[in-house]
Structures are given as structure tokens and as C-alpha cells.
Design a protein around this motif. Structure first.
Motif, PDB file in Angstrom:
ATOM      1  N   LEU A  91       0.827  -1.200   0.000  1.00 33.73           N
ATOM      2  CA  LEU A  91       0.000   0.000   0.000  1.00 33.73           C
ATOM      3  C   LEU A  91       0.868   1.258   0.000  1.00 33.73           C
ATOM      4  CD1 LEU A  91      -2.738  -1.135   2.510  1.00 33.73           C
ATOM      5  CD2 LEU A  91      -2.903  -0.983   0.032  1.00 33.73           C
ATOM      6  N   VAL A  92       1.949   1.204   0.760  1.00 32.75           N
ATOM      7  CA  VAL A  92       2.815   2.382   0.840  1.00 32.75           C
ATOM      8  C   VAL A  92       3.497   2.635  -0.500  1.00 32.75           C
ATOM      9  CG1 VAL A  92       5.006   3.127   1.805  1.00 32.75           C
ATOM     10  CG2 VAL A  92       3.160   2.453   3.306  1.00 32.75           C
ATOM     11  N   VAL A  93       3.910   1.557  -1.162  1.00 37.45           N
ATOM     12  CA  VAL A  93       4.536   1.747  -2.470  1.00 37.45           C
ATOM     13  C   VAL A  93       3.523   2.353  -3.441  1.00 37.45           C
ATOM     14  CG1 VAL A  93       5.536   0.557  -4.436  1.00 37.45           C
ATOM     15  CG2 VAL A  93       6.253  -0.045  -2.138  1.00 37.45           C
ATOM     16  N   LEU A  94       2.318   1.844  -3.386  1.00 35.04           N
ATOM     17  CA  LEU A  94       1.268   2.372  -4.269  1.00 35.04           C
ATOM     18  C   LEU A  94       1.050   3.863  -3.984  1.00 35.04           C
ATOM     19  CD1 LEU A  94      -0.929   1.697  -6.349  1.00 35.04           C
ATOM     20  CD2 LEU A  94      -2.477   1.300  -4.446  1.00 35.04           C
ATOM     21  N   TYR A  95       0.966   4.171  -2.693  1.00 33.57           N
ATOM     22  CA  TYR A  95       0.738   5.556  -2.289  1.00 33.57           C
ATOM     23  C   TYR A  95       1.894   6.441  -2.729  1.00 33.57           C
ATOM     24  CZ  TYR A  95       0.185   9.419   1.047  1.00 33.57           C
ATOM     25  OH  TYR A  95       0.063  10.643   1.639  1.00 33.57           O
ATOM     26  N   SER A  96       3.122   5.919  -2.588  1.00 24.84           N
ATOM     27  CA  SER A  96       4.292   6.743  -2.903  1.00 24.84           C
ATOM     28  C   SER A  96       4.381   7.025  -4.393  1.00 24.84           C
ATOM     29  CB  SER A  96       5.564   6.044  -2.426  1.00 24.84           C
ATOM     30  OG  SER A  96       5.779   4.897  -3.201  1.00 24.84           O
ATOM     31  N   ILE A  97       3.785   6.156  -5.212  1.00 20.06           N
ATOM     32  CA  ILE A  97       3.824   6.393  -6.657  1.00 20.06           C
ATOM     33  C   ILE A  97       3.127   7.713  -6.971  1.00 20.06           C
ATOM     34  CG2 ILE A  97       2.897   5.575  -8.854  1.00 20.06           C
ATOM     35  CD1 ILE A  97       3.347   2.730  -7.775  1.00 20.06           C
ATOM     36  N   TYR A  98       2.055   7.993  -6.234  1.00 24.69           N
ATOM     37  CA  TYR A  98       1.348   9.248  -6.481  1.00 24.69           C
ATOM     38  C   TYR A  98       1.899  10.383  -5.643  1.00 24.69           C
ATOM     39  CZ  TYR A  98      -1.861   6.459  -9.133  1.00 24.69           C
ATOM     40  OH  TYR A  98      -2.385   5.647 -10.084  1.00 24.69           O
ATOM     41  N   TYR A  99       2.562  10.005  -4.559  1.00 26.77           N
ATOM     42  CA  TYR A  99       3.034  11.047  -3.646  1.00 26.77           C
ATOM     43  C   TYR A  99       4.326  11.687  -4.137  1.00 26.77           C
ATOM     44  CZ  TYR A  99       4.252  13.358   0.707  1.00 26.77           C
ATOM     45  OH  TYR A  99       4.573  14.294   1.648  1.00 26.77           O
TER      46      TYR A  99
END
Lengths: 780, 151
Positions: A91-99
């Protein structure tokens, strides 16, 4: 198989650079995302095996001679943590892609993140204590790199350094504990250590082991008094904070305590230290959280206090408490992860995280706001069946009432536990409300924001939605994860499998009243927050651990500077004094301790008058040198000693030595005269009489020491001299009558070879020094 | 080191004494194996003889008559010493193993010859080279300084 799971992130970190091309349209994160996602699925596939009460394990050799093997095993506790690491990792990797934008150094970021993920998996899966320690330090290093990701910001480097110092300090303490454990239990395997628990409890090393291990766990999990690194680590990018500082790394200490609690739990000292530290952390963390103005600062202190709560439950050591702790580990990871992500969204969409400038964002960001409400209410423990935080908090209260401590101080302390638990929870309620209402309700201060706020892109919202979904799902159906995940985890902490059914409604009992007290007092305190907030200006004041840390670091720097300056003065006189004093003290202490002084008058040659005469002339000359006011005079007087020595050689029948000494003395005196002619006149010594006295004492004691050593060694000859061999064989084997010369060139020719090499080097050195020096200096 | 006065007596006695010292130095070298002496003392005395020459006649004249580079002398001395030691490898014995024997030489009669002598020769040359290098380096330096100051 487990090896592949653990090393997959490391391999991915190695390869990620190949995929990430500069200017590529695809965000590097997409290449990283499959790694934790696949691992998550693989770990899930092992769940049925664990449910049968079995474990998964694999072993490979690393350093077999030291009994250090890469042995990994997956039991309930490891499984819980592995699922958190990989699940929240995805989830964090997914979030960081947009962050993170593509302008950032993404390869660095994901390499550090993958390193962290792999080492965290290593920590929770290791069976060997030294492998555990290795991965433990890997997490410290990779988190150091992640906190300092924006290395051009001063606060980032400060936070990274602080977290490094604190966690590595704890890591080394833990290494000490692990070494002591492996010595006491005579094995390096954690499972075998735990099996030998009686040996450990009975050994004298029990207390040191416990304390060192707990220092390691407390520093990593930000427990009082080592918690101050966590708020400073908030300078890291938000995905890092969400991952490391809420869900995974800070729980490594919890994992450690849980893993070893089979050994310690039941002892009073473990209960007092762990529960005590946990409750203090819970209260201090929740109290200080409402003081923060930075969203992530609030969340950091909140994490500290929640970890304190989990820690104190591990200290309780009862079955309910362990289940509650495990349950709360899971719950905390879900709601705290989502809250961090929302804080990141707010930061991303408004340009600030300062709660004083935020407000009324509900209308602009309805989805984030809703998610934040769910997360914060769950954190506060609002008694509704849709919040998982309430369930674990209720169990916390329940467990705090059912403590089984009977003896002495522990029993007294146990009576206070429920009150502290309620106090901490009240403030938890306060900061949770402060967090969401301060950010999302009230009047919007658009003029203070850098950009007009709007809802985040959907990609950024997926991760918090999933996590909040879990919050609600587990709130509604807690037994969904109870049987497959929590029960095996409790079993591996407690050593026996006892399934406790989770339910929302316990009936009207004390824990429920406690929850109601928390809610009521919490609401009152939240509403009057503005009125009592000035308290924070006075408390904690001087007792802040930040100040203690800063004072320690500054003090250490100042102290070492003062210490170094005190003896590294550049004065050769001082260095010589230190060397001589050390020589005198250590040698005389050694002589004293071993009773080495010995004097015997056997085997002494008669003293003749010429020898006495020459000796006294030499002594007079040596002493007279001290009072010479001119260098040249001093050289000539010291020459008397040299010529006297060569005369003594004559009397002691050493013609070769006498000849050599005579010529060498002549040449050195001549060279000294040649060189000293260029030097300025000798200045009258301006030393104080105290310094002179000190010099005298040092010189006299050195002389006395060497005299004693000479006398003692002459008086204690343990073996026959080998000189007889040389006398007998010099002509037979060496073909010469001059024994000295035969020894020099034949028996011990190697010495001579290198002595002439030394001479040659000295000559070349002088030649080079004089011929190739910078001559400009001489002629000014 | 330009002599300001006419050191006739010094120069004359030097010419005689230098040969005496040199002879004594060589004697020391050869006699070293059986009587006090050896390469080291011999070398120092040889250096003393050369030094006397330099003192009486000055740097330049002696350099012209004895064009010796003393740094090379150090190198050759060390080389001789090492080669003497390494020679024992040829006969498959440990480093620096010496041997000796008695030979009948013309003029000298029965003479003892030892490989240790060669090693001592290395020591002798090195010591002369070292002493002379040190002293001449310092001495020449002083001359340059004096000249520069004079200019």
C-alpha cells in the motif's frame, strides 16, 4: 523457501536501477509494487499451514563454524508481522507512486525502501540471534537513509542522525543481550533459547540480559525515555513515516519483547520495567501529542503512546493482554498507516502540515476527511462496533483490571495500572479529536494556504481507503482475523494455543465504564483545549528528553574536545612526560604485583678503582650537562660520557666495542657541533620551579626504575647463557677467532645486514633532506 | 672551504697520515675475523682518512682526484652484502650461510679465506658511503649557503 522471500526485496533493490530510466514515463514505483504484493500473497498462502499449529522453516549455512546459520522460521507472530510488512508495504509503495514526483531521486528512494523491507522481514523471521541482529542493524541503516532522503534539508539530516544514534545505541545493547543469551543457553537459535528458559531465569546474567534486551527494544520502539527520535524522524517523506514509523520498524522492538516474552514473562522485574515504561510512554506520548502543531508531529507522538500501550500489555503477561497487544499491533498499523497517508495528502494538496493554518478542509476534501474521521475515531476508541481501535482498547482495560501480580511492589504497581491506562486514553481521545477537527472542520483559512485545496487523485486515496476498510471490517467482524492470524500469533508468544473469542458487546462491565469515562472526560477536555493548552508552555520544560539528548550530545562533544585539548597540546615535553610516567607506573606496578624485585650479590665481579673513577667522571659529566648554558658546551661535556663508555669497554675487555664507540662518539660529537653551530643561542629556561621539580621527579623515577629493572634482571638469571656455544664454535664453524665479528657477520649476519640497511637509509634520508629541501626558507 | 692561509704542514702530514690510516683501515677489515676489528670499524676509519683529505685540501680538489659518488657506494655495499647472503641459495643452504677454507696463495702462503669476508666488505663499503654521504651533504650545503650569502 523463506530465504527467497527475505532476499527477494534485496535482489529487487539490486535490479531496480536497470528498470528506472531517466525521463521514463513509467514511475519507478510500478516496478517495485509487485515485490511486496507477491510476497504478501505468498505469505497468505502459508496461513492454512499455521492454522494447523505447524511452522514453516528453512535453514542455510552462513558461518557454520560459529554456529551462525541463516535459519528462518515462520510462526504465528512472524506471520502477523510479515503480513503487515508486505501488506502495508504494497500500500505504501502504491501511495508513494502518487506522492513522490518523478523529479525526486526515485531509484534511491525505492532501493532504500526495498532494503528496509527485506531487512524487516529478516528481523521477524530469523531464528538465529546473530542473524536477527544483522537484519536489525540493516533496518537502522536503511531507515537512516530514508529519514535523510531529502538530505539537503538540515532538519532531515538532524533527524536521521538522531534516530541513527539512538537506535544503534539500542542495537548494540541488544547485541550484548543476545550474546549473553547465547552463552547462557549455549545455543544461537531463538527457539532453543526459549526452550532453555529455566537456565536463563536461574542464571546470574538474567538481569543484565533483560535490561540490555529491553534497551534495544525500547530504543527501536520509541519507548520512554528513548522516544525523542521518532518526532524528529518525521522529516522523512510521508510514505516512509507511514511505513516505518507507524506500521513496521517501530514495532520491531515490540516484536522483540513479544518474541522473548516466553522467557521473561511472569517475573516481576519484567512486568515492572515493561509495563512501567509502556504506561509512562502511553501517558507522556498522548499528553504531548496535543501540544504539536504539525500533523505528523501529532501522529508521531500518537505512535509513541500507542506503542507504549502495546508494550505495557506485553508486560502484563496474561492471555487476554497478549491477545489485546497482538490485536492492537494489527489495528494500530491499519489506522495509523491511513492517518499518516491522509496527513501526507493534506500536505500535498494544501502545501502545509501546520494545523494552525489548516481548518475547514471537509468541504474541499470530503473523501480524505471521512477517512480521517474513521481513522482518528478508531484511534481514540470511540465505542462503536465499526472501529477496531475500540475493541483492542476495551481489551486493554479489561486486561489491566485482571493483573495477576501478587508480590510486593509489583502488586502495588498493578493497582495503579488501570488508572494510568485511563489517563493515557483520555489524552489519546483528546489528540485524536484535535487532529481531525482541527484539520477538517471550522473555518477554512484559504489565504494562509499555498494552493487552493482540492481532493487528492484517486491513486493516492486507494491505500488509505483499503486501510480504513480494514478498520471498519475488523471493527464489525473481529473474528475474521482472530482465528487465522491473531490466535497463532498469541500462541507463539504464550507458547500455548488458547483461542479467545472476540466480541464487541461484553455487557455492562468495568471496562465499558472506563471507556465511557474516557469518552466523557475526553470530550470535556477537547472542548476546553484552548483554555488549558498553556500548560504545555511549562510542562515538560526542562524535563523534555529532547533537551536531555541534545545536552548529552553537546556535552559529549564538549567533553571530548576538552579532554583531547588537555593532553594533545602539541608539546613534546608533555608527551614525553606522559610516556615516561606511564612506563614508570605500569612497570613498577607490574614489579610490585609479581614480586619481581630481586637483588643478589652472587656472581658479581670485583670493582676496580679505574672503573669507579671512570664511572664517577661520567656521572659528573652527565649531571653537569643539565646546567650548561651553551649547546656546544653541552655537546662536548656529553662527549665525556661517550669516551668514558669506550674506556669502560676497554676495561671490560670489549675491544671491538671500544673502537667502535670511540669513533662513533667522535663522529656524532663532530656532527652535533656542525649542526648546532647554526642554531640560535640556548635560551634561559623559563620554566616554573614547579615544572622543574616535576621534570626532576619524572626523570629521577625513570632512572630509579631502570636501575631496579637492571638489578633485578641481573639477579634473576633463569637459564644458562648461550655465549658458551659461540665461544666453542666460533673457530670451528665460523673460521674466526674474533667471536664478536663471527657473531656479527656469520652467526647473526641478518642483523648486520639490516643494520647497514638502516645506516644506508639514514644517509639517503639526510642527503634528501638537505639536497631537496625548500631552500627559500633558509635565506630570508 | 677556501683555505685562507697556507696550511702547508697540515697538507704535508695529511698525505703521509692518510695512507697510514687507510692501510690500518684495510687491515682492520681483513684482520677482523681473527682479531679486533671488522667491516664496521674499518669502514669508519676509512671514512676518517677520506675526511682528513677533505679537511686539508677542500671539497673541490678532492672531488676531482677521487670522483666517487658515495651514495652509489652505499648501494654497492648493500648489494654485495645481500648477494653474499643470496649466494648460499645456489648451494641450497639457508640465507647467509657462510663457509671458509684454507688455500695456498702465492706470496701469502697458507691463507684462510671465508665468505664472511665478502659480507664484511659489504659492511665496509656501506659504512664509508654512509659516513661520507652524511658529512659531505652537510658540508656542501654549508658551502652553498656561504656562497649565496656572499653574493
Amino acid at each position: 523457501m523463506l530465504h527467497f522471500y527475505i532476499f527477494a526485496p534485496f535482489f529487487a533493490a539490486l535490479l531496480i536501477g536497470l528498470f528506472a530510466k531517466k525521463g521514463s514515463r513509467i514511475h519507478t514505483g510500478w516496478f517495485v509494487l509487485p515485490v511486496p504484493a507477491v510476497l504478501f500473497i505468498l505469505f497468505c498462502s502459508k496461513l492454512p499451514v499455521l492454522a494447523e499449529g505447524k511452522i514453516v522453516q528453512s535453514v542455510a549455512n552462513w558461518i557454520p563454524s560459529l554456529d551462525i546459520q541463516l535459519s528462518f522460521y515462520l510462526d504465528g507472530l512472524s506471520m502477523l508481522f510479515s503480513l503487515l510488512i508486505t501488506g502495508i508495504g504494497s500500500l505504501v509503495v502504491l501511495y508513494s507512486i502518487y506522492y513522490l514526483s518523478k523529479k525526486e531521486q526515485l531509484v534511491h528512494f525505492y532501493v532504500y525502501l526495498l532494503l528496509f523491507m527485506g531487512s524487516m522481514l529478516g528481523v521477524v523471521l530469523s531464528d538465529n540471534v546473530f542473524v536477527l541482529y544483522t537484519f536489525w542493524e540493516f533496518t537502522s541503516i536503511s531507515s537512516f537513509l530514508l529519514i535523510g532522503f531529502w538530505f539537503y534539508r538540515e532538519r532531515s539530516t538532524y533527524g536521521a542522525q538522531k534516530s541513527m544514534l539512538v537506535t544503534v545505541f539500542g542495537g548494540l545493547a541488544m547485541l550484548g543481550a543476545l550474546i549473553l543469551l547465547s552463552i547462557t543457553a549455549e545455543t544461537n537459535s531463538i527457539r532453543e533459547i526459549i526452550a532453555n528458559r529455566t537456565d536463563i531465569i536461574e542464571s546470574d546474567l538474567f538481569i543484565p540480559i533483560l535490561i540490555l534486551l529491553l534497551i534495544g527494544a525500547f530504543t527501536k520502539s520509541a519507548q520512554f525515555p528513548f522516544h525523542s527520535w521518532l518526532p524528529d524522524a518525521m522529516e522523512a517523506p510521508t510514505p516512509v513515516s507511514a511505513y516505518l514509523h507507524s506500521a513496521t520498524m517501530v514495532k520491531a522492538g515490540i516484536y522483540l519483547v513479544a518474541r522473548f516474552s516466553l522467557i521473561f514473562s511472569g517475573t516481576d522485574i519484567f512486568f515492572i520495567i515493561v509495563t512501567g515504561a509502556g504506561l509512562i510512554t502511553l501517558c507522556i506520548g498522548s499528553f504531548l501529542a496535543s501540544r504539536q502543531t504539525d500533523l505528523k508531529g501529532i501522529l508521531a507522538y500518537s505512535t509513541i503512546s500507542q506503542l507504549g500501550m502495546i508494550m505495557s500489555m506485553l508486560g502484563f503477561g496474561t492471555g487476554v493482554a497478549t491477545l489485546a497487544a497482538i490485536f492492537h499491533i494489527f489495528n494500530h498499523a491499519t489506522f495509523k498507516g491511513s492517518l499518516f497517508m491522509i496527513a501526507g495528502i493534506v500536505d500535498h494538496e494544501t502545501g502545509t502540515r501546520d494545523i494552525r493554518r489548516l481548518g475547514g478542509l471537509y468541504t474541499f476534501m470530503p473523501i480524505s476527511a471521512t477517512l480521517a474521521f474513521f481513522g482518528a475515531f478508531s484511534m481514540a476508541g470511540i465505542p462503536l462496533p465499526i472501529f477496531n481501535g475500540f475493541l483492542s482498547k476495551e481489551m486493554f482495560f479489561d486486561a489491566s483490571l485482571k493483573l495477576e501480580q501478587t508480590s510486593g511492589f509489583a502488586a502495588t504497581f498493578a493497582q495503579w495500572v488501570p488508572f494510568l491506562a485511563v489517563a493515557g486514553s483520555i489524552f489519546t481521545f483528546v489528540y485524536s479529536m484535535y487532529l481531525v477537527f482541527g484539520t477538517f472542520t471550522g473555518k477554512a483559512k484559504l489565504d494562509q494556504l499555498e494552493k487552493k485545496p482540492h481532493e487528492a487523485p484517486i491513486g493516492m486515496l486507494i491505500s488509505p481507503i483499503v486501510l480504513i476498510g480494514l478498520v471498519v471490517l475488523i471493527g464489525l467482524l473481529p473474528n475474521l482475523i482472530n482465528e487465522p492470524i491473531l490466535a497463532p500469533a498469541v500462541a507463539s508468544v504464550r507458547g500455548d494455543l488458547a483461542l479467545i473469542h472476540l466480541k464487541f458487546w461484553h455487557g455492562l462491565n468495568t471496562p465499558l465504564y472506563m471507556s465511557l469515562i474516557v469518552v466523557i472526560l475526553g470530550i470535556l477536555l477537547s472542548l476546553t483545549l484552548k483554555k488549558w493548552q498553556p500548560v504545555y508552555n511549562r510542562v515538560p520544560g526542562k524535563f523534555s528528553t529532547d533537551r536531555v539528548y541534545q545536552g548529552l550530545v553537546n556535552g559529549l562533544l564538549t567533553f571530548s574536545k576538552i579532554l583531547t585539548k588537555s593532553y594533545m597540546t602539541g608539546s613534546l615535553r608533555l608527551y614525553t612526560s606522559i610516556i615516561l610516567v606511564f612506563l614508570v607506573i605500569s612497570t613498577s606496578a607490574f614489579i610490585y604485583m609479581t614480586d619481581g624485585f630481586k637483588i643478589s650479590f652472587d656472581n658479581l665481579a670485583p670493582v676496580t678503582w679505574p672503573e669507579v673513577l671512570i664511572g664517577s667522571v661520567m656521572a659528573v659529566a652527565a649531571i653537569a650537562t643539565i646546567w650548561m648554558n651553551q649547546r656546544i658546551a653541552a655537546i662536548i661535556v656529553i662527549g665525556v660520557v661517550g669516551y668514558g663508555l669506550s674506556l669502560l669497554f676497554v676495561f671490560f675487555r670489549a675491544p671491538d666495542l671500544a673502537l667502535t664507540q670511540l669513533i662513533v662518539e667522535t663522529i656524532t660529537v663532530a656532527l652535533f657541533l656542525l649542526c648546532f653551530a647554526h642554531l640560535p643561542k640556548l635560551k634561559k629556561s623559563d620554566k616554573k620551579s614547579f615544572e622543574k621539580l616535576l621534570d626532576f621527579v619524572i626523570a629521577a623515577s625513570t632512572g630509579a626504575l631502570l636501575t631496579i629493572v637492571a638489578i633485578s634482571s641481573h639477579s634473576s638469571q633463569y637459564f644458562d647463557s648461550i655465549a658458551k656455544y659461540f665461544v666453542d664454535n666460533s673457530y670451528k664453524l665460523g673460521g674466526g677467532d674474533n667471536i664478536v665479528n663471527v657473531i656479527l657477520v656469520d652467526f647473526r649476519g641478518l642483523d648486520t645486514l639490516f643494520e647497514i640497511a638502516v645506516l644506508g637509509l639514514a644517509a639517503l634520508g639526510i642527503f634528501a633532506m638537505i639536497k631537496y629541501r625548500d631552500k627559500g626558507d633558509m635565506n630570508h | 672551504m677556501s683555505s685562507r692561509s697556507n696550511d702547508l704542514i697540515l697538507k704535508t702530514t695529511t698525505t703521509i697520515i692518510v695512507f697510514v690510516i687507510l692501510a690500518f683501515s684495510v687491515n682492520m677489515l681483513f684482520a677482523g675475523h681473527n682479531a679486533p676489528g671488522g667491516g664496521f670499524i674499518g669502514g669508519l676509519m676509512g671514512a676518517g682518512a677520506l675526511l682528513l683529505l677533505y679537511i686539508s685540501y677542500g671539497l673541490k680538489p678532492v672531488d676531482r682526484i677521487l670522483p666517487i659518488n658515495f651514495t652509489y657506494m652505499i648501494a654497492s655495499g648493500l648489494l654485495i652484502a645481500i648477494l653474499t647472503g643470496a649466494g648460499s641459495f645456489v648451494l641450497n643452504v639457508p640465507f647467509l650461510s657462510h663457509s671458509f677454507g684454507y688455500f695456498y696463495l702465492p706470496l701469502l702462503g697458507k691463507t684462510e679465506l671465508a665468505t664472511a669476508m665478502l659480507f664484511d666488505l659489504g659492511v665496509y663499503l656501506t659504512v664509508i658511503g654512509v659516513t661520507m654521504t652524511i658529512i659531505l651533504s652537510i658540508a656542501e650545503d654549508k658551502v652553498e649557503n656561504v656562497e649565496e650569502e656572499g653574493n
